[in-house]
Motif scaffolding. Structure first.
Motif, mmCIF file in Angstrom:
data_model
loop_
_atom_site.group_PDB
_atom_site.id
_atom_site.type_symbol
_atom_site.label_atom_id
_atom_site.label_comp_id
_atom_site.label_asym_id
_atom_site.label_seq_id
_atom_site.Cartn_x
_atom_site.Cartn_y
_atom_site.Cartn_z
ATOM 1 N N ASN A 109 0.815 -1.222 0.000
ATOM 2 C CA ASN A 109 0.000 0.000 0.000
ATOM 3 C C ASN A 109 0.845 1.266 0.000
ATOM 4 O OD1 ASN A 109 -2.669 -0.871 -0.180
ATOM 5 N ND2 ASN A 109 -2.832 -1.243 2.012
ATOM 6 N N GLY A 110 2.080 1.180 0.481
ATOM 7 C CA GLY A 110 2.968 2.340 0.503
ATOM 8 C C GLY A 110 3.250 2.900 -0.884
ATOM 9 N N MET A 111 3.159 2.067 -1.912
ATOM 10 C CA MET A 111 3.398 2.542 -3.290
ATOM 11 C C MET A 111 2.267 3.416 -3.795
ATOM 12 S SD MET A 111 5.424 -0.675 -5.069
ATOM 13 C CE MET A 111 4.003 -1.269 -5.848
ATOM 14 N N ALA A 112 1.117 3.375 -3.130
ATOM 15 C CA ALA A 112 -0.039 4.174 -3.556
ATOM 16 C C ALA A 112 -0.349 5.262 -2.530
ATOM 17 C CB ALA A 112 -1.253 3.274 -3.746
ATOM 18 N N GLY A 113 0.616 5.582 -1.653
ATOM 19 C CA GLY A 113 0.408 6.646 -0.681
ATOM 20 C C GLY A 113 -0.164 6.198 0.643
ATOM 21 N N GLY A 114 -0.406 4.915 0.804
ATOM 22 C CA GLY A 114 -0.916 4.400 2.080
ATOM 23 C C GLY A 114 0.228 4.043 3.018
ATOM 24 N N SER A 115 -0.116 3.441 4.139
ATOM 25 C CA SER A 115 0.909 2.960 5.061
ATOM 26 C C SER A 115 1.672 1.810 4.418
ATOM 27 C CB SER A 115 0.275 2.455 6.357
ATOM 28 O OG SER A 115 -0.384 3.502 7.011
ATOM 29 N N PRO A 116 2.983 1.747 4.619
ATOM 30 C CA PRO A 116 3.750 0.643 4.030
ATOM 31 C C PRO A 116 3.248 -0.711 4.515
ATOM 32 C CG PRO A 116 5.214 2.348 4.867
ATOM 33 C CD PRO A 116 3.829 2.692 5.345
ATOM 34 N N SER A 117 3.221 -1.662 3.611
ATOM 35 C CA SER A 117 2.852 -3.040 3.928
ATOM 36 C C SER A 117 4.132 -3.822 4.170
ATOM 37 C CB SER A 117 2.077 -3.655 2.763
ATOM 38 O OG SER A 117 0.970 -2.851 2.409
ATOM 39 N N LEU A 118 4.125 -4.647 5.209
ATOM 40 C CA LEU A 118 5.332 -5.392 5.562
ATOM 41 C C LEU A 118 5.158 -6.880 5.307
ATOM 42 C CD1 LEU A 118 6.193 -3.712 8.988
ATOM 43 C CD2 LEU A 118 7.134 -3.170 6.728
ATOM 44 N N ILE A 119 6.233 -7.505 4.879
ATOM 45 C CA ILE A 119 6.328 -8.962 4.823
ATOM 46 C C ILE A 119 7.372 -9.322 5.867
ATOM 47 C CG2 ILE A 119 6.945 -10.978 3.449
ATOM 48 C CD1 ILE A 119 6.158 -9.363 0.942
ATOM 49 N N ASP A 138 -0.794 -5.472 6.857
ATOM 50 C CA ASP A 138 -1.397 -4.310 6.188
ATOM 51 C C ASP A 138 -1.170 -4.342 4.679
ATOM 52 O OD1 ASP A 138 -2.345 -3.189 8.613
ATOM 53 O OD2 ASP A 138 -0.325 -2.423 9.025
ATOM 54 N N ALA A 139 -1.233 -5.544 4.106
ATOM 55 C CA ALA A 139 -1.011 -5.702 2.671
ATOM 56 C C ALA A 139 -2.184 -5.121 1.878
ATOM 57 C CB ALA A 139 -0.825 -7.178 2.326
ATOM 58 N N GLY A 140 -1.863 -4.575 0.734
ATOM 59 C CA GLY A 140 -2.877 -4.027 -0.155
ATOM 60 C C GLY A 140 -3.188 -4.987 -1.286
ATOM 61 N N LEU A 141 -4.111 -4.576 -2.132
ATOM 62 C CA LEU A 141 -4.506 -5.358 -3.299
ATOM 63 C C LEU A 141 -3.910 -4.737 -4.556
ATOM 64 C CD1 LEU A 141 -8.280 -5.931 -2.481
ATOM 65 C CD2 LEU A 141 -6.322 -7.383 -1.921
ATOM 66 N N TYR A 142 -3.339 -5.562 -5.401
ATOM 67 C CA TYR A 142 -2.707 -5.098 -6.636
ATOM 68 C C TYR A 142 -3.634 -4.169 -7.423
ATOM 69 C CZ TYR A 142 -0.734 -5.153 -11.309
ATOM 70 O OH TYR A 142 -0.232 -4.776 -12.530
ATOM 71 N N GLU A 143 -4.901 -4.557 -7.568
ATOM 72 C CA GLU A 143 -5.853 -3.796 -8.375
ATOM 73 C C GLU A 143 -6.034 -2.366 -7.865
ATOM 74 O OE1 GLU A 143 -6.464 -6.776 -7.003
ATOM 75 O OE2 GLU A 143 -6.645 -8.107 -8.739
ATOM 76 N N LEU A 154 -7.789 2.332 -0.128
ATOM 77 C CA LEU A 154 -6.975 1.133 -0.185
ATOM 78 C C LEU A 154 -7.453 0.084 0.818
ATOM 79 C CD1 LEU A 154 -3.473 2.840 -0.347
ATOM 80 C CD2 LEU A 154 -4.709 1.770 -2.240
ATOM 81 N N SER A 155 -7.549 -1.138 0.345
ATOM 82 C CA SER A 155 -7.847 -2.263 1.233
ATOM 83 C C SER A 155 -6.614 -2.557 2.072
ATOM 84 C CB SER A 155 -8.215 -3.499 0.414
ATOM 85 O OG SER A 155 -9.420 -3.298 -0.284
ATOM 86 N N SER A 156 -6.829 -3.258 3.160
ATOM 87 C CA SER A 156 -5.728 -3.651 4.033
ATOM 88 C C SER A 156 -6.022 -5.050 4.559
ATOM 89 C CB SER A 156 -5.608 -2.671 5.201
ATOM 90 O OG SER A 156 -4.615 -3.090 6.095
ATOM 91 N N ILE A 157 -5.038 -5.940 4.421
ATOM 92 C CA ILE A 157 -5.213 -7.333 4.812
ATOM 93 C C ILE A 157 -4.053 -7.750 5.706
ATOM 94 C CG2 ILE A 157 -5.329 -9.713 3.965
ATOM 95 C CD1 ILE A 157 -6.402 -8.529 1.308
ATOM 96 N N ILE A 179 -11.505 -5.021 3.184
ATOM 97 C CA ILE A 179 -11.437 -5.303 1.755
ATOM 98 C C ILE A 179 -12.499 -4.471 1.066
ATOM 99 C CG2 ILE A 179 -11.586 -7.091 0.000
ATOM 100 C CD1 ILE A 179 -10.701 -9.060 2.241
ATOM 101 N N LEU A 180 -12.035 -3.468 0.304
ATOM 102 C CA LEU A 180 -12.936 -2.516 -0.326
ATOM 103 C C LEU A 180 -13.335 -2.913 -1.746
ATOM 104 C CD1 LEU A 180 -11.053 0.687 0.865
ATOM 105 C CD2 LEU A 180 -13.021 -0.419 1.937
#
Length: 185
Positions: A109-119, A138-143, A154-157, A179-180
């Protein structure tokens, strides 16, 4: 609102055989990893985040999966697909053992201005009783992350894959998520 959850376990090459797995659904609190190893930014597949990073993670123990022993998992570049590889004793060919905790194509999500998603991942416990946990936080969805629109929600999972050394149990844990994007039927 419809919710769908797809849990898929890939079997070693023999796709048509029955595997000795039982599905149990439990309602337990989700515990995020706090003291863990975080995927380094040098392993991202984009300069400002990740979509399909390729990396390898040691489990810290040997895990018996469908009669084969794996000691590491590799993310091979699609969503949250983690693969363990062994060599077949009879044919000498590699066998891939896959774990897919979600069918969503995850992205940072960080690539779209959201909070960074961590692995991140962690192995805990005493030898013989260790648990390996892989987490997408806090992972986002590619779409959504790669949408053309300048205004986006942004969705967050939050999800985890857990492998238990002692008894070979495989668990998928799903945490707080929003999930939006509607799922296609």
């Amino acid at each position: 609102m419809k919710h769908a959850l797809f849990l898929v376990l890939l079997s070693p090459v023999t796709l048509f055989s029955q595997l000795p797995f039982d599905l149990t659904v439990l309602d337990q609190p989700y515990t995020p990893l706090l003291e863990s190893t975080v995927l380094e930014t040098s392993q991202y597949d984009y300069s400002d985040g990740w979509d399909d990073p390729e990396f390898s993670v040691p489990l810290g123990f040997d895990f018996n999966y469908s009669g084969y022993v794996i000691d590491a998992l590799d993310q091979v570049g699609v969503g949250a697909l983690m693969m363990g590889t062994t060599i077949d004793d009879k044919s000498g060919l590699p066998l891939l053992h896959g774990f897919i905790p979600t069918n969503f194509d995850l992205a940072d999500n960080g690539m779209a201005g959201g909070s960074p998603s961590l692995i991140r991942w962690q192995t805990s416990g005493a030898p013989g009783e260790q648990v390996f946990t892989m987490e997408w936080a806090d992972a986002g969805l590619y779409e959504e992350v790669f949408a053309d629109s300048a205004v986006k929600e942004l969705s967050s999972i939050d999800l985890q894959l857990r492998l238990y050394e002692a008894d070979g149990v495989i668990e998928f844990h799903f945490g707080p998520s929003s999930i939006l994007t509607p799922l296609e039927e």
